[in-house]
Design a protein around this motif. Sequence first.
Motif, PDB file in Angstrom:
ATOM      1  N   THR A 134      -1.419   3.862  12.351  1.00 24.58           N
ATOM      2  CA  THR A 134      -2.647   3.078  12.347  1.00 24.58           C
ATOM      3  C   THR A 134      -2.823   2.367  11.014  1.00 24.58           C
ATOM      4  OG1 THR A 134      -3.624   4.700  13.825  1.00 24.58           O
ATOM      5  CG2 THR A 134      -5.127   3.186  12.747  1.00 24.58           C
ATOM      6  N   GLN A 135      -2.670   3.093   9.926  1.00 30.74           N
ATOM      7  CA  GLN A 135      -2.817   2.507   8.597  1.00 30.74           C
ATOM      8  C   GLN A 135      -1.737   1.450   8.358  1.00 30.74           C
ATOM      9  OE1 GLN A 135      -2.603   5.311   5.380  1.00 30.74           O
ATOM     10  NE2 GLN A 135      -2.948   3.757   3.815  1.00 30.74           N
ATOM     11  N   MET A 136      -0.535   1.721   8.823  1.00 33.70           N
ATOM     12  CA  MET A 136       0.563   0.782   8.638  1.00 33.70           C
ATOM     13  C   MET A 136       0.292  -0.515   9.413  1.00 33.70           C
ATOM     14  SD  MET A 136       4.481   1.800   8.963  1.00 33.70           S
ATOM     15  CE  MET A 136       5.782   0.729   8.506  1.00 33.70           C
ATOM     16  N   SER A 175      -5.124  -5.496  11.559  1.00 37.91           N
ATOM     17  CA  SER A 175      -5.877  -4.955  12.685  1.00 37.91           C
ATOM     18  C   SER A 175      -5.144  -3.743  13.230  1.00 37.91           C
ATOM     19  CB  SER A 175      -6.000  -6.015  13.773  1.00 37.91           C
ATOM     20  OG  SER A 175      -6.421  -5.440  14.981  1.00 37.91           O
ATOM     21  N   THR A 176      -5.902  -2.858  13.864  1.00 42.27           N
ATOM     22  CA  THR A 176      -5.272  -1.692  14.489  1.00 42.27           C
ATOM     23  C   THR A 176      -5.336  -1.780  16.004  1.00 42.27           C
ATOM     24  OG1 THR A 176      -7.329  -0.454  14.399  1.00 42.27           O
ATOM     25  CG2 THR A 176      -5.795  -0.172  12.558  1.00 42.27           C
ATOM     26  N   LEU A 207       1.088   7.778  10.197  1.00 44.89           N
ATOM     27  CA  LEU A 207       0.404   6.692   9.500  1.00 44.89           C
ATOM     28  C   LEU A 207       0.511   5.373  10.253  1.00 44.89           C
ATOM     29  CD1 LEU A 207       1.566   7.431   5.854  1.00 44.89           C
ATOM     30  CD2 LEU A 207      -0.622   7.948   6.864  1.00 44.89           C
ATOM     31  N   ALA A 256       0.817  -1.214   0.000  1.00 40.20           N
ATOM     32  CA  ALA A 256       0.000   0.000   0.000  1.00 40.20           C
ATOM     33  C   ALA A 256       0.851   1.264   0.000  1.00 40.20           C
ATOM     34  CB  ALA A 256      -0.919   0.012   1.212  1.00 40.20           C
ATOM     35  N   PHE A 257       2.107   1.140   0.385  1.00 37.26           N
ATOM     36  CA  PHE A 257       2.974   2.312   0.506  1.00 37.26           C
ATOM     37  C   PHE A 257       3.952   2.452  -0.661  1.00 37.26           C
ATOM     38  CE2 PHE A 257       1.835   0.798   4.733  1.00 37.26           C
ATOM     39  CZ  PHE A 257       1.117   1.895   5.177  1.00 37.26           C
ATOM     40  N   LYS A 282      -2.642  -1.703  10.207  1.00 34.25           N
ATOM     41  CA  LYS A 282      -3.748  -2.385   9.546  1.00 34.25           C
ATOM     42  C   LYS A 282      -3.256  -3.141   8.317  1.00 34.25           C
ATOM     43  CE  LYS A 282      -8.340  -1.622   7.671  1.00 34.25           C
ATOM     44  NZ  LYS A 282      -9.348  -0.624   7.293  1.00 34.25           N
ATOM     45  N   GLU A 283      -2.421  -2.505   7.499  1.00 38.45           N
ATOM     46  CA  GLU A 283      -1.888  -3.152   6.302  1.00 38.45           C
ATOM     47  C   GLU A 283      -0.967  -4.315   6.656  1.00 38.45           C
ATOM     48  OE1 GLU A 283      -2.519  -2.648   3.060  1.00 38.45           O
ATOM     49  OE2 GLU A 283      -4.002  -1.119   3.550  1.00 38.45           O
ATOM     50  N   THR A 284      -0.212  -4.154   7.708  1.00 37.53           N
ATOM     51  CA  THR A 284       0.758  -5.178   8.095  1.00 37.53           C
ATOM     52  C   THR A 284       0.112  -6.340   8.840  1.00 37.53           C
ATOM     53  OG1 THR A 284       2.414  -3.441   8.298  1.00 37.53           O
ATOM     54  CG2 THR A 284       2.960  -5.557   9.264  1.00 37.53           C
ATOM     55  N   VAL A 288       6.339   5.413   3.512  1.00 35.80           N
ATOM     56  CA  VAL A 288       6.185   5.931   4.869  1.00 35.80           C
ATOM     57  C   VAL A 288       7.566   6.312   5.377  1.00 35.80           C
ATOM     58  CG1 VAL A 288       5.457   5.385   7.211  1.00 35.80           C
ATOM     59  CG2 VAL A 288       4.195   4.485   5.282  1.00 35.80           C
TER      60      VAL A 288
END
Length: 139
Positions: free
Chosen positions: A118-120, A127-128, A116, A104-105, A122-124, A110
């Motif tokens: 939270t987004q990182m 879940s956050t 980022l 996604a990055f 979630k992608e990894t 990043v």
Amino acid sequence: MISYDLKCKEGHRFEAVLPSMFSDNPDCACGAGTSRIPSRVNTSGMASAGPSRDEMPNTWRGTHSGDKDFVRSWHKKMVKREKLEEKYPELAGDRRPVLAHEGAFEAAPVRAGDALATQMAKETFGSTAKAETKKPKKP
């Protein structure tokens, strides 16, 4: 006060400082009338920030197989660049390390300090939610 270049009818050239652009031209030392002429254009002495860190060689071949004179010249350039970046931080650019550059990055990596996380996560991890740590119970 404005500095003007002047030329008389006899061909003498000189510079004069006049209080206003509407002031009359002074006469030449020879007594002849004068007219204003365009000043010379200075094309030398242009400012340059020099090469950036991205332009610095980063391979063995790039350093001409470790040529001492070549490496020394780049060292001098980079020392000069460091001093310039200390004085003008906007020239340094973004010096933070790239943390993620895939998935996604890929289009927008990043960097350290970006908001980022939270987004990182979630992608990894998908879940956050933060992992809960169990505290030992007191008896």
